[in-house]
Design an enzyme around this catalytic site. Structure first.
Site, PDB file in Angstrom:
ATOM      1  N   ARG A 240       0.845  -1.203   0.000  1.00 49.17           N
ATOM      2  CA  ARG A 240       0.000   0.000   0.000  1.00 49.17           C
ATOM      3  C   ARG A 240       0.884   1.259   0.000  1.00 49.17           C
ATOM      4  O   ARG A 240       1.021   1.934  -1.007  1.00 49.17           O
ATOM      5  CB  ARG A 240      -0.976  -0.019   1.191  1.00 49.17           C
ATOM      6  N   ASP A 241       1.509   1.562   1.128  1.00 47.39           N
ATOM      7  CA  ASP A 241       2.323   2.788   1.233  1.00 47.39           C
ATOM      8  C   ASP A 241       3.460   2.744   0.211  1.00 47.39           C
ATOM      9  O   ASP A 241       3.840   3.777  -0.372  1.00 47.39           O
ATOM     10  CB  ASP A 241       2.891   2.899   2.659  1.00 47.39           C
TER      11      ASP A 241
ATOM     12  N   HIS B 284       3.886   4.609  13.061  1.00 44.68           N
ATOM     13  CA  HIS B 284       4.130   4.539  11.608  1.00 44.68           C
ATOM     14  C   HIS B 284       5.160   5.617  11.260  1.00 44.68           C
ATOM     15  O   HIS B 284       4.861   6.801  11.298  1.00 44.68           O
ATOM     16  CB  HIS B 284       2.796   4.785  10.900  1.00 44.68           C
TER      17      HIS B 284
ATOM     18  N   HIS C 132       8.407   7.120   8.756  1.00 49.94           N
ATOM     19  CA  HIS C 132       9.154   7.140   7.499  1.00 49.94           C
ATOM     20  C   HIS C 132      10.592   7.538   7.814  1.00 49.94           C
ATOM     21  O   HIS C 132      10.843   8.319   8.727  1.00 49.94           O
ATOM     22  CB  HIS C 132       8.504   8.117   6.512  1.00 49.94           C
TER      23      HIS C 132
ATOM     24  N   CYS D 127       3.845   9.174   0.707  1.00 55.26           N
ATOM     25  CA  CYS D 127       2.561   9.725   0.276  1.00 55.26           C
ATOM     26  C   CYS D 127       2.789  10.608  -0.951  1.00 55.26           C
ATOM     27  O   CYS D 127       3.548  11.576  -0.885  1.00 55.26           O
ATOM     28  CB  CYS D 127       1.937  10.544   1.407  1.00 55.26           C
TER      29      CYS D 127
ATOM     30  N   ASN E  54       9.087   4.311   4.084  1.00 56.99           N
ATOM     31  CA  ASN E  54       8.833   3.924   5.475  1.00 56.99           C
ATOM     32  C   ASN E  54      10.101   3.321   6.075  1.00 56.99           C
ATOM     33  O   ASN E  54      11.014   2.930   5.354  1.00 56.99           O
ATOM     34  CB  ASN E  54       7.757   2.815   5.536  1.00 56.99           C
TER      35      ASN E  54
END
Ligand code: COA
Ligand code: ZN
Length: 309
Positions: free
Chosen positions: A13-14, A205, A207, A238, A247
């Protein structure tokens, strides 16, 4: 003290959302199926966002329906609005991970919604999920800083967490969207969140945009956080946050925790096998340190001249 940690991979996803090329659907499915066997607690499979906003994840239904689900692994998806929630429920996900921003400007840039407008969507989503057993988590982007506005007041972060919990969200992920967090800030905010809401489920979460990712994970751990998002290979970012990059890397995080004697449930060798596929899948080298350096127990032959004649 041995403590079970929950490692949640977000690469598909990310990671894939920000790649310059679309990763073919069957490759996404094969990677997730491989990840499902590594002992990860959770996999963020995809996002049910607008295909115009995130074209790389336009195959969300096919991926979610195509994977082989493994008992004991939670399958979650990112959801920005009611339409995304309905699409996710139709695929029988275990969890929906609602996404909103703590800052107005990033909220508008990423989702065309202020935090308050996101909360209105989420109230409607909670109604839609009533009667199902889907877990509702919310990810609060820019918790530790916004690439447009700079500092996000901590009081604002706590206000938004309170509002999320008030409307019925069961878990909250504190997200450092562009690697602005520092370890002292992380420890302070995570401690305060756990003090205010000891019964709630928090995830960190991070990065690694500014090289502070693993230090921040350690700070969160010291504040009692036991759930971590991370991305295989260190992919991620993002597309609507300028300067965003990967991440924290799942295999680097698992390696660090294992060296520290902490239980992650993850088979690092299997994880590394999966990570080794990434450069070919995405068409470039990945940030992962352990993929390149090997684990710390890697040994090299001595220089030839030291060997006995
Ligand atoms: N899934 C699929 N399509 C969706 C959708 C969803 N969850 N939400 C909206 N759409 C579609 C609408 O049907 C509409 O389609 P149309 O143009 O064919 O009629 C179009 O998208 C615009 O809908 P609207 O509700 O006006 O959305 P918007 O343009 O204001 O965009 C979001 C809002 C939230 C849908 C969009 O910004 C988005 O998906 N953002 C995700 C960003 C993201 O994932 N960032 C990375 C993670 S941090
Ligand atoms: Zn992220």
């Amino acid at each position: 003290m041995s403590k079970r940690l929950y490692i949640q991979d977000v690469a598909t996803r990310d990671g894939f959302q920000i790649e310059s090329a679309f990763v073919p659907t069957e490759d996404k499915i094969a990677l997730i199926d491989q990840l499902s066997l590594t002992g990860l607690a959770k996999i963020e499979v995809t996002s049910f966002t607008s295909p115009k906003a995130i074209p790389n994840l336009r195959d969300a239904e096919e991926v979610m329906r195509g994977i082989r689900r493994v008992e004991g692994v939670e399958y979650t998806v990112l959801v920005p609005n009611v339409k995304g929630c309905e699409r996710a429920l139709a695929c029988e996900v275990d969890e929906i991970n609602l996404v909103m921003s703590a800052s107005d400007t990033h909220g508008l840039a990423n989702l065309r919604m202020t935090p308050e407008q996101s909360l209105e969507q989420f109230k409607a989503i909670i109604e839609v999920t009533r009667g199902t057993d889907v877990f509702v988590n919310a990810s609060l982007s820019t918790t530790f800083g916004c690439p447009f506005e700079g500092e996000v007041p901590e009081a604002r972060v706590y206000e938004l967490v309170q509002k999320l919990l008030d409307i019925g969200v069961q878990g909250v992920t504190l997200c450092d969207t562009t690697g602005m967090a520092d370890p002292a800030q992380v420890e302070r905010i995570c401690n305060e969140a756990r003090r205010r809401w000891p019964q709630s489920v928090f995830t960190a979460h991070f990065h690694n945009t500014r090289g502070m990712g693993l230090a921040n994970a350690l700070a969160a751990l010291n504040a009692g956080i036991d759930r971590f998002d991370a991305s295989l290979g260190g992919l991620g970012g993002c597309p609507y946050a300028p300067g965003a990059s990967g991440n924290i890397c799942t295999e680097d995080l698992v390696h660090m925790f294992q060296r520290m004697g902490l239980e992650t449930g993850v088979d690092l060798d299997q994880l590394l096998d999966a990570a080794a596929r990434l450069p070919e899948l995405v068409g470039h080298d990945v940030p992962s340190a352990i993929l390149k350096a090997g684990k710390a127990d890697r040994r090299y032959p001595k220089p030839k001249w030291m060997e006995a004649p």
